[in-house]
Each structure stands twice: as structure tokens, then as C-alpha cells.
Design a protein around this motif. Structure first.
Motif, PDB file in Angstrom:
ATOM      1  N   HIS A 151      34.899  73.145  87.009  1.00  0.00           N
ATOM      2  CA  HIS A 151      33.699  72.737  87.430  1.00  0.00           C
ATOM      3  C   HIS A 151      32.394  73.209  86.615  1.00  0.00           C
ATOM      4  O   HIS A 151      31.529  73.724  87.214  1.00  0.00           O
ATOM      5  CB  HIS A 151      33.327  73.158  88.819  1.00  0.00           C
ATOM      6  CG  HIS A 151      34.514  72.451  89.792  1.00  0.00           C
ATOM      7  ND1 HIS A 151      34.886  73.176  90.843  1.00  0.00           N
ATOM      8  CD2 HIS A 151      35.112  71.314  89.622  1.00  0.00           C
ATOM      9  CE1 HIS A 151      35.841  72.582  91.380  1.00  0.00           C
ATOM     10  NE2 HIS A 151      36.255  71.611  90.641  1.00  0.00           N
ATOM     11  N   ILE A 192      31.474  69.844  94.639  1.00  0.00           N
ATOM     12  CA  ILE A 192      32.981  69.797  94.568  1.00  0.00           C
ATOM     13  C   ILE A 192      33.442  70.848  95.675  1.00  0.00           C
ATOM     14  O   ILE A 192      32.951  71.983  95.885  1.00  0.00           O
ATOM     15  CB  ILE A 192      33.606  70.264  93.063  1.00  0.00           C
ATOM     16  CG1 ILE A 192      32.960  69.213  92.324  1.00  0.00           C
ATOM     17  CG2 ILE A 192      35.083  70.399  93.171  1.00  0.00           C
ATOM     18  CD1 ILE A 192      33.678  67.906  92.311  1.00  0.00           C
ATOM     19  N   LEU A 251      28.583  64.665  92.878  1.00  0.00           N
ATOM     20  CA  LEU A 251      29.265  65.370  94.089  1.00  0.00           C
ATOM     21  C   LEU A 251      28.992  66.752  93.998  1.00  0.00           C
ATOM     22  O   LEU A 251      28.926  67.361  92.983  1.00  0.00           O
ATOM     23  CB  LEU A 251      30.723  65.148  94.050  1.00  0.00           C
ATOM     24  CG  LEU A 251      31.280  63.702  94.425  1.00  0.00           C
ATOM     25  CD1 LEU A 251      32.775  63.690  93.949  1.00  0.00           C
ATOM     26  CD2 LEU A 251      31.101  63.492  95.807  1.00  0.00           C
ATOM     27  N   GLU A 306      37.494  61.121  97.478  1.00  0.00           N
ATOM     28  CA  GLU A 306      38.655  61.948  97.134  1.00  0.00           C
ATOM     29  C   GLU A 306      39.095  61.808  95.765  1.00  0.00           C
ATOM     30  O   GLU A 306      39.512  62.893  95.073  1.00  0.00           O
ATOM     31  CB  GLU A 306      39.557  61.736  98.191  1.00  0.00           C
ATOM     32  CG  GLU A 306      40.132  62.719  99.132  1.00  0.00           C
ATOM     33  CD  GLU A 306      41.056  62.072 100.267  1.00  0.00           C
ATOM     34  OE1 GLU A 306      40.691  61.962 101.530  1.00  0.00           O
ATOM     35  OE2 GLU A 306      42.242  61.848  99.899  1.00  0.00           O
ATOM     36  N   LYS A 351      37.595  64.475  88.701  1.00  0.00           N
ATOM     37  CA  LYS A 351      36.855  65.547  87.982  1.00  0.00           C
ATOM     38  C   LYS A 351      37.874  66.730  87.628  1.00  0.00           C
ATOM     39  O   LYS A 351      37.427  67.505  86.585  1.00  0.00           O
ATOM     40  CB  LYS A 351      35.862  65.920  89.104  1.00  0.00           C
ATOM     41  CG  LYS A 351      34.906  67.294  88.808  1.00  0.00           C
ATOM     42  CD  LYS A 351      34.089  67.147  87.836  1.00  0.00           C
ATOM     43  CE  LYS A 351      33.226  68.371  87.573  1.00  0.00           C
ATOM     44  NZ  LYS A 351      32.247  68.377  86.349  1.00  0.00           N
ATOM     45  N   LYS A 352      38.560  67.008  88.627  1.00  0.00           N
ATOM     46  CA  LYS A 352      39.776  68.354  88.410  1.00  0.00           C
ATOM     47  C   LYS A 352      40.565  68.078  87.083  1.00  0.00           C
ATOM     48  O   LYS A 352      40.783  68.971  86.427  1.00  0.00           O
ATOM     49  CB  LYS A 352      40.574  68.398  89.734  1.00  0.00           C
ATOM     50  CG  LYS A 352      41.105  69.589  89.597  1.00  0.00           C
ATOM     51  CD  LYS A 352      41.721  69.800  91.190  1.00  0.00           C
ATOM     52  CE  LYS A 352      42.572  71.014  91.158  1.00  0.00           C
ATOM     53  NZ  LYS A 352      43.608  71.115  92.458  1.00  0.00           N
ATOM     54  N   TYR A 396      37.618  60.727  93.542  1.00  0.00           N
ATOM     55  CA  TYR A 396      36.631  60.935  92.318  1.00  0.00           C
ATOM     56  C   TYR A 396      37.004  62.619  92.062  1.00  0.00           C
ATOM     57  O   TYR A 396      36.814  63.099  90.860  1.00  0.00           O
ATOM     58  CB  TYR A 396      35.108  61.271  93.027  1.00  0.00           C
ATOM     59  CG  TYR A 396      34.128  59.882  92.901  1.00  0.00           C
ATOM     60  CD1 TYR A 396      34.985  58.644  92.785  1.00  0.00           C
ATOM     61  CD2 TYR A 396      32.844  59.859  92.984  1.00  0.00           C
ATOM     62  CE1 TYR A 396      34.320  57.443  92.410  1.00  0.00           C
ATOM     63  CE2 TYR A 396      32.166  58.447  92.771  1.00  0.00           C
ATOM     64  CZ  TYR A 396      32.872  57.525  92.674  1.00  0.00           C
ATOM     65  OH  TYR A 396      32.124  56.410  92.752  1.00  0.00           O
ATOM     66  N   ARG A 397      37.100  63.456  93.192  1.00  0.00           N
ATOM     67  CA  ARG A 397      37.171  64.821  92.898  1.00  0.00           C
ATOM     68  C   ARG A 397      38.575  65.100  92.159  1.00  0.00           C
ATOM     69  O   ARG A 397      38.573  65.804  91.349  1.00  0.00           O
ATOM     70  CB  ARG A 397      37.361  65.522  94.421  1.00  0.00           C
ATOM     71  CG  ARG A 397      36.033  65.469  95.141  1.00  0.00           C
ATOM     72  CD  ARG A 397      35.999  66.660  96.543  1.00  0.00           C
ATOM     73  NE  ARG A 397      34.694  66.688  96.757  1.00  0.00           N
ATOM     74  CZ  ARG A 397      34.205  65.869  97.804  1.00  0.00           C
ATOM     75  NH1 ARG A 397      34.723  64.901  97.983  1.00  0.00           N
ATOM     76  NH2 ARG A 397      32.914  65.983  98.020  1.00  0.00           N
ATOM     77  N   SER A 398      39.560  64.355  92.473  1.00  0.00           N
ATOM     78  CA  SER A 398      40.753  64.325  91.628  1.00  0.00           C
ATOM     79  C   SER A 398      40.453  64.146  90.116  1.00  0.00           C
ATOM     80  O   SER A 398      40.817  64.871  89.093  1.00  0.00           O
ATOM     81  CB  SER A 398      41.911  63.532  91.988  1.00  0.00           C
ATOM     82  OG  SER A 398      42.003  63.732  93.407  1.00  0.00           O
TER      83      SER A 398
END
Ligand code: 2HG
Ligand code: ZN
Length: 465
Positions: free
Chosen positions: A455, A465, A463, A442, A448-449, A444-446
Motif C-alpha cells: 500500500h 485499505i 479506498l 472487495e 490493489k493487493k 478492488y482491494r484484491s
């Protein structure tokens, strides 16, 4: 790809025509790596400067063009694969290597510098960038940094992330950011340099780095050993940990690997080839006096800690020894289609893990050949599965999938990692949950964002997304 035409025509005023490739045949060569996945590339860009990279990325962000950064494309996890019509951003033309700073023991390089060229350059100052891998003649510094590459000397020097003091990166929005200012000590909060290293080109594009160097070892020796079992190999490793030297590599390979390198690459071993396992051990000493080392070797042979052992006597011998270990990947590649697993377990668990792994493989009664080799001293073995001629491609793929499930279940029990050194790319992303918790993913996704909200940068890597 939508907006591609507008993107390329806008770039026309910033890049020369040789820096923009659109011929599909030429382009697709830039869209794959050593995993040999099928490429589908819309265009390739070959910038000559960081400013050009910034321009490319800001325009791509504006026009929503997906970008795959690319180095020497020797990766084994598909981190540089472009198979969905993305635009490849190759850093290969940005390969400047500055003069070595002998006081701080660092060197500034651009991302496209070939790893071996950096080694050669630093050698002239008696210094070493200690990341050493079989692909060094082709791989590039940017790829080493993006994947936090391992290699054959991790036991002595650690992974790539230890050997960097500064990075220049470009974000998807086209901002050029200098990270860490070449400081050895900089204890001021989050370490973004370390976050970028190993992020596989999903957060920002690395354009330059200041690499940290160490002195070249003064005296090096290389041994080849044959052993009767994994247990014997572990005893040898433990004994070597306390020998009159520093171990710089403790690599192993099975008899099957040795026979294949001998047969396919015509490499010659100076110890017999009838034992089940082999060790290549490299050591470093501060004195020219070999007597202590010879005494140590005598003791190892006398106590039957190995079947056979031999110390390389010349630089040809040394090259031949490394040729056996470093030729394994190439010799397997010419043997047949291959599925690779690059896993990690605690070093103390190598023997039971590998023993169970081999038993499991035999029990499954597959029509596949298993090649076992890798970095014993780092707890990082490679399982390579190779198709037998009488097995169909479909059957091979099904059998590998079955083996994969069992291998990763075993790995989970041993608290291991599904990628020790090759990274996640697009090949291992479905297994990331075996090595990272949901909460970590989770976060990681933040992250990346925060870097790439649309993206667009290296999509589908690490990952979904
Ligand atoms: C090595 O250790 C590389 O030689 C490649 O990591 C491993 O081919 C492989 O599976
Ligand atoms: Zn390896």
C-alpha cells in the motif's frame, strides 16, 4: 518519514541533483491540486526516463516509502494530493511527443506531455485526440489517463479510455510493463490497460501511452441558446439529436454562472442574460453548406424551443462562446471558497433530478450560493456550492456536509454516480459505496493487493485499505 534519508541518498546515484527537490516550500507546491488541500510533501522527484521511474519505485518499495504520482495537478477530487509526508513523483519532465503515425492514426507520448500540446501537434496532421477539457493548457496526458478524464466532448467521443491503444506502466516493484502493444483488436482475456486507466495512480505509474486519434472535424459551428426551463433544454437537446449534424458538445449553465463569468472575468455574451439557463451547443458537419443548419435554427426559434439562439459568425465569436462555459470554474474560484459535486444520472433523468436537487437546495435554506452547470448531454451536472461573505468557514463546511448527504441520497434514488468524471481521489472515497457494491469494493482491494501489497502507491486514494 522513516527511511527517507536512505532513500534519497540511494537515488543520488541514479538521478541528477536537479531531479530531487527537498526544499519544503518548493515541494509543497507539488502536493496539492485544484482542490487546494494543504500539502505536506517530504521530497519531489522529477525523473527524465522510464528507467529512472523504475529505479525510484523499486527503491521506494524496498524502503517502504509512500509515493504520490503527479501530473499537471488540475484534479478536482484530490487524487494527486500529498498531505501526509509522502514523496511526490512528478512526470512533468517526461513530456516527449513522437511524430504522428498517419496510417494507424496514433501518436506515442510520454505522460508529462501537456494535453493542449498534444492537440496542437496532432492538428498539423489533420488529426485530433478528442479529450478536451478546460484545464487542457496545464493538465498532462498521464493525469488524463489516470483519472479517465471526461471533458466537454464526451457526448460525441466518450471518455479518455476510448482513445488509448497502448500503455507503458511501471509497477511499485519497478517492473516496466507494456500493455496492449498498440493493437486495435486484442481479444485475449483481461484488459489490464483498461484496468490501469481510471485507477488514479493507485496500481502503477503510467510513463508512456499510444493515443488513438480521429480526423479533425471539417466544419464546426457553435450556438448559444437561452432557455426558460430545464424542460425546454431537454426538448432542445432531443431536437438537436436529430438535426442535420453531429452534436460535439451540449453544455449548460445557470444564469448565476453566466453573471459570475461576466462580472469576474469580463466575458461577454452575445445573447441576453435574463433567462434562467443557457446552452452552448457545438456541432460538426461534413459539408460547408450552412443552409440546412440555418434552416434548423430557424425552426427552433419559430417553434419557441428557446428564448434566444445565436450561431457564432467568426472564430472570435466561437472563442467568446466557449469562454463563457470554460470560464465558470475560474470565476467561481475567485468568488469564494467552494465545494464541488460532479455527479452523473441517466440523461433521461436530468430534468427531474436537477429539478428536485434545486428544490431541495431552496428548502434547506442555506447561506450558500448554488452554481449549476455542466454536461447536460452526457447526464453529468456540476453542483458548485460557494460560501457567502457573511457565512463563517465552519458554518459553510457544516452546511455543505448537510447538503452533501441530501444530494447523494437523491442521487441514489436516481441510480446515479457520485463521480461522473473527476474521479474519487481522497474527497469522494467515503461515498464510493453509493456507486459500487460491497462485492465490487472487495474485488478492488484484491486488485490493489496484487499490484501494491505494501500500500505504498498513492495511499488513501479511491479506498482506505
Ligand atoms: C468542467 O466541466 C469541469 O468545467 C470542472 O469538470 C467542473 O469546476 C467544476 O466543478
Ligand atoms: Zn465537467
Amino acid at each position: 518519514m522513516k527511511n527517507l534519508k536512505a532513500f534519497l541518498s540511494a537515488l543520488g546515484s541514479h538521478l541528477s541533483s536537479e531531479s530531487i527537490l527537498t526544499d519544503p516550500h518548493e515541494c509543497n507546491a507539488y502536493g496539492t491540486d485544484w482542490t487546494r488541500q494543504v500539502a505536506n510533501v517530504s521530497a519531489v522527484l522529477l525523473p527524465r526516463s522510464t528507467d529512472q521511474v523504475a529505479k525510484i519505485l523499486s527503491l521506494a518499495n524496498e524502503l517502504e516509502i509512500q509515493i504520490v504520482p503527479s501530473g499537471g495537478r488540475t484534479g478536482l477530487a484530490g487524487g494527486a494530493v500529498a498531505s501526509k509526508g509522502e514523496v511526490v513523483l512528478s512526470l512533468s519532465k517526461m513530456n516527449r511527443i513522437d511524430s504522428v503515425d498517419r496510417l494507424s492514426k496514433t501518436v506515442r507520448v510520454q505522460s508529462g506531455a501537456i494535453t493542449e500540446a498534444v492537440h496542437e501537434h496532432c492538428k498539423q496532421s489533420g488529426l485530433l485526440w478528442p479529450i478536451d477539457l478546460a484545464a487542457k493548457g496545464t493538465c498532462e496526458i498521464g493525469g488524463n489517463l489516470s483519472t479517465n478524464a471526461g471533458g466537454v466532448r464526451v457526448i460525441r467521443y466518450g471518455m479518455t479510455r476510448k482513445w488509448v491503444t497502448a500503455l507503458q506502466v511501471v509497477t511499485m516493484q519497478g517492473e516496466i510493463i507494456e500493455l496492449n502493444r498498440n493493437l486495435e483488436k486484442n481479444n485475449t482475456g483481461y484488459d489490464l490497460l483498461q484496468l490501469i486507466i481510471g485507477s488514479e495512480g493507485t496500481l502503477a505509474v503510467i510513463t508512456e501511452a499510444t493515443l488513438k486519434l480521429t480526423r479533425l472535424p471539417r466544419f464546426k459551428n457553435i450556438f448559444l441558446f437561452s432557455v426558460t426551463s430545464l424542460e425546454q433544454m431537454a426538448r432542445l437537446c432531443e431536437e438537436a439529436n436529430f438535426g442535420p449534424f453531429h452534436i460535439t458538445a451540449f453544455e449548460f449553465f445557470s444564469q448565476k454562472c453566466l453573471h459570475t463569468v461576466q462580472e469576474k472575468l469580463k466575458r461577454i455574451s452575445r445573447i441576453g442574460d435574463t433567462a434562467p439557463f443557457y446552452v452552448l451547443m457545438e456541432i460538426e458537419r461534413s459539408s460547408n453548406d450552412l443552409s440546412e443548419v440555418e434552416e434548423w435554427l430557424g425552426k427552433i426559434l419559430e417553434e419557441s424551443l428557446v428564448v434566444d439562439g445565436s450561431l457564432a459568425q467568426s472564430s472570435e465569436d466561437e472563442k467568446a462562446s466557449w469562454g463563457l462555459r470554460e470560464g465558470i470554474t475560474e470565476s467561481i474560484a475567485v468568488t469564494g471558497p467552494v465545494r464541488k459535486y460532479d455527479v452523473a444520472v441517466p440523461v433521461s433523468q436530468m430534468v427531474p433530478f436537477l429539478t428536485e436537487g434545486q428544490k431541495m437546495f431552496s428548502r434547506m435554506n442555506l447561506s450558500i450560493d448554488l452554481y449549476l452547470f455542466g454536461h447536460f448531454g452526457d447526464g453529468s451536472p456540476h453542483f458548485n456550492l460557494v460560501k457567502k461573505p457573511d457565512c463563517s468557514m465552519q458554518e459553510f463546511s457544516n452546511q455543505c456536509d448537510r447538503f452533501e448527504i441530501e444530494l447523494f441520497a437523491l442521487l441514489k434514488r436516481y441510480g446515479g454516480s457520485v463521480s461522473a468524471e473527476h474521479g474519487v481521489g481522497n474527497l469522494k472515497k467515503h461515498w464510493v459505496t453509493y456507486s459500487r457494491t460491497n462485492r465490487e469494493l472487495e474485488l478492488y482491494r484484491s486488485i490493489k493487493k496484487a499490484f501494491d501489497p505494501k500500500h505504498l502507491l498513492n495511499p488513501g486514494k479511491i479506498l482506505d485499505i
